[in-house]
Design an enzyme around this catalytic site. Sequence first.
Site, PDB file in Angstrom:
ATOM      1  CE  LYS A  13      -3.909  -2.156   2.367  1.00 36.89           C
ATOM      2  NZ  LYS A  13      -4.772  -2.071   3.562  1.00 36.89           N
ATOM      3  CE1 TYR A  53      -9.230  -2.617   0.176  1.00 38.66           C
ATOM      4  CE2 TYR A  53      -8.719  -0.624  -1.042  1.00 38.66           C
ATOM      5  CZ  TYR A  53      -8.333  -1.646  -0.206  1.00 38.66           C
ATOM      6  OH  TYR A  53      -7.045  -1.698   0.263  1.00 38.66           O
ATOM      7  CG  PHE A  61     -14.486   1.091   6.484  1.00 41.33           C
ATOM      8  CD1 PHE A  61     -13.902   0.386   5.440  1.00 41.33           C
ATOM      9  CD2 PHE A  61     -15.310   0.413   7.367  1.00 41.33           C
ATOM     10  CE1 PHE A  61     -14.118  -0.972   5.281  1.00 41.33           C
ATOM     11  CE2 PHE A  61     -15.541  -0.950   7.215  1.00 41.33           C
ATOM     12  CZ  PHE A  61     -14.945  -1.642   6.168  1.00 41.33           C
ATOM     13  NE  ARG A  89      -5.506 -12.648   4.964  1.00 44.64           N
ATOM     14  CZ  ARG A  89      -5.996 -11.429   5.001  1.00 44.64           C
ATOM     15  NH1 ARG A  89      -5.837 -10.610   3.981  1.00 44.64           N
ATOM     16  NH2 ARG A  89      -6.660 -10.987   6.039  1.00 44.64           N
ATOM     17  NE  ARG A 106      -2.239  -5.848   7.199  1.00 49.55           N
ATOM     18  CZ  ARG A 106      -3.280  -6.522   6.718  1.00 49.55           C
ATOM     19  NH1 ARG A 106      -3.850  -7.480   7.437  1.00 49.55           N
ATOM     20  NH2 ARG A 106      -3.755  -6.238   5.526  1.00 49.55           N
ATOM     21  CG  HIS A 119      -5.223  -6.206  -0.175  1.00 50.39           C
ATOM     22  ND1 HIS A 119      -6.428  -6.341   0.490  1.00 50.39           N
ATOM     23  CD2 HIS A 119      -5.299  -6.997  -1.270  1.00 50.39           C
ATOM     24  CE1 HIS A 119      -7.196  -7.181  -0.201  1.00 50.39           C
ATOM     25  NE2 HIS A 119      -6.536  -7.584  -1.267  1.00 50.39           N
TER      26      HIS A 119
END
Length: 155
Positions: A13, A53, A61, A89, A106, A119
């Site tokens: 991102k 998205y 959001f 993941r 993350r 993502h």
Amino acid sequence: MSDQRERTFVMIKPDAFQRGLVSEIIGRFEDRGLKLVGAKVTRLSREQAEDHYGEHEDKPFFDDLVEFITSGPVVPMVWEGEDATRQVRQMIGATDPAEAAPGTIRGDYAVDLGRNVVHASDHEDEGANEREIALFFDDDELVEYDFHESTWLYE
């Protein structure tokens, strides 16, 4: 390789791009033994972001998501390996960085839910990989090649 080999979609991102984390994130997947078969640097249009998205369109959001993902360069990628979606993941960690374990992407690099650096397709959403890959890559942009490291990874 066994029949568990699959392709999975990942996107670095704008926050990670601007922070100079692209090579760190790619390196994590390479270190894991995943095979990179497609990558590019791009800036998403609003239309691409809304398509990407789309499942969140009715959520409060949604506009913030679209604004953020179009705010700077991103690096969409396709990785291949045995059970690749589940592996990726696990490697990226929980969506909320506050809940992401140390050692995950993350957990190590993100601090805010709205700026969670990466993502990845959801392994529980059948068809997500194919849909997301097709949104960002034409078939001829995905490269088939012998990955010699795989002989040292898989029986």
